[in-house]
Design a protein around this motif. Sequence first.
Motif, short mmCIF file in Angstrom:
data_model
loop_
_atom_site.label_atom_id
_atom_site.label_comp_id
_atom_site.label_asym_id
_atom_site.label_seq_id
_atom_site.Cartn_x
_atom_site.Cartn_y
_atom_site.Cartn_z
N GLN A 197 -31.07 30.10 25.38
CA GLN A 197 -31.36 29.92 26.80
C GLN A 197 -30.54 30.87 27.65
OE1 GLN A 197 -33.80 27.91 28.09
NE2 GLN A 197 -33.32 28.99 30.00
N GLN A 198 -29.33 31.16 27.22
CA GLN A 198 -28.48 32.11 27.94
C GLN A 198 -29.16 33.47 28.05
OE1 GLN A 198 -24.67 32.80 26.10
NE2 GLN A 198 -24.08 34.38 27.57
N PHE A 199 -29.84 33.88 26.99
CA PHE A 199 -30.55 35.16 26.99
C PHE A 199 -31.77 35.10 27.91
CE2 PHE A 199 -33.69 38.05 24.85
CZ PHE A 199 -33.05 39.25 25.17
N LEU A 200 -32.51 33.99 27.86
CA LEU A 200 -33.67 33.83 28.75
C LEU A 200 -33.25 33.85 30.21
CD1 LEU A 200 -35.69 31.06 26.84
CD2 LEU A 200 -36.21 33.51 26.97
N ASP A 201 -32.13 33.19 30.51
CA ASP A 201 -31.63 33.19 31.89
C ASP A 201 -31.24 34.61 32.33
OD1 ASP A 201 -31.98 30.46 31.97
OD2 ASP A 201 -29.88 29.99 31.54
N ALA A 202 -30.64 35.36 31.40
CA ALA A 202 -30.27 36.74 31.71
C ALA A 202 -31.51 37.59 31.98
CB ALA A 202 -29.46 37.33 30.56
N LEU A 203 -32.55 37.39 31.17
CA LEU A 203 -33.79 38.14 31.38
C LEU A 203 -34.42 37.80 32.72
CD1 LEU A 203 -35.45 37.90 27.84
CD2 LEU A 203 -34.57 39.97 28.94
N ASP A 204 -34.42 36.53 33.08
CA ASP A 204 -34.98 36.13 34.38
C ASP A 204 -34.22 36.80 35.52
OD1 ASP A 204 -36.96 34.57 33.33
OD2 ASP A 204 -35.90 32.66 33.59
N GLU A 205 -32.90 36.84 35.41
CA GLU A 205 -32.08 37.46 36.45
C GLU A 205 -32.36 38.96 36.55
OE1 GLU A 205 -27.34 37.83 37.75
OE2 GLU A 205 -27.91 36.92 35.83
N ILE A 206 -32.48 39.61 35.40
CA ILE A 206 -32.76 41.05 35.36
C ILE A 206 -34.13 41.36 35.95
CG2 ILE A 206 -33.22 42.97 33.78
CD1 ILE A 206 -31.01 41.67 31.95
N CYS A 207 -35.13 40.59 35.53
CA CYS A 207 -36.50 40.83 36.02
C CYS A 207 -36.61 40.57 37.52
CB CYS A 207 -37.49 39.96 35.25
SG CYS A 207 -37.67 40.41 33.51
N ALA A 208 -35.97 39.51 37.98
CA ALA A 208 -36.01 39.19 39.41
C ALA A 208 -35.33 40.29 40.23
CB ALA A 208 -35.33 37.84 39.67
#
Length: 312
Positions: A197-208
């Motif tokens: 989940q930490q990686f998914l959260d990082a991806l969401d932050e990067i994409c946003a």
Amino acid sequence: MPLSRMLGVVSRTTLLPSQAARHAPLAILPNGVLIRSALIAAISSKRLLLLPSLKLLSFFSKPDRGFMLHPEKNPFIHVLLKKTFYNQFCAGETRAQAKQCVKALKDLGFKGVILTYARETVFDNDSKSGNMQGVEEVEDKEATSSKASFCPSIEEWRVGTLKTIELIAEGDMLALKMTGAGSKVTAAFVAEQTVPQQFLDALDEICAACKARSIRIIVDGESQHFQKGIAATTLQLMNRFNRDGSAIIFNTYQAYLKHTPKVIAEHLEVASQEGFTLGLKLVRGAYMLSDDRSLIHDTKQETDDAYNHITT
């Protein structure tokens, strides 16, 4: 003689040397860049030169070299590698150097650049082992423990990628190497399981962050050992961010792989069913030396034919 043709003749014969130079595509490049590019291209296109060069670079990259063979300690080796291979493929060692490189490219007339946080895990099919590129590996029992909820490798990758975004602007692209997030992520890719989940959260932050600044994201194609997991994660991101008929996230498809047309067809079907736009970047491929050779077309012509077929 038609007037338009006459004007064409006049315009060609009255161009000043400086104006004529602008019509030659390579004329704007500094001589040093041209010479370096020709050298790298010559080495890369000849197997007899490429393989020894890669082994030599691998030799120099080991941290246990003495003074004479250590690129950071021996000034001659440092300058040689920095002025050739490093400057050809890397924007810089510091934020200031990277910004200067981006500015120099745009000053040449390029409307945009593609920048990546150069950290990835390359899986060698022959040795059946993965090797993290771009960072020195540090043994961290807590980070590799399956019970640890926080992974330092993912955090380093997140911070490094966000800092990379700060170096580019609207119209530029961020190339994302997902395996750079470390062993927890790559293990999930291999097992085709949900990534942390930490990686998914990082991806969401990067994409946003990219979407807010009109920066598009290219998810790089990587070793086939990890590619199914990378593609699945990328489709999830597209499902969230590639809406309203536009795309900011693009997946990379490698035409030299025999199964690529089938994979693209499957992903197009998923996009159609889920109602998002499939972002597609097509390349020929770059992991022939480390991937399973049986997955790759036997000849370059077959790869070219596959590439052309996909684009038509």
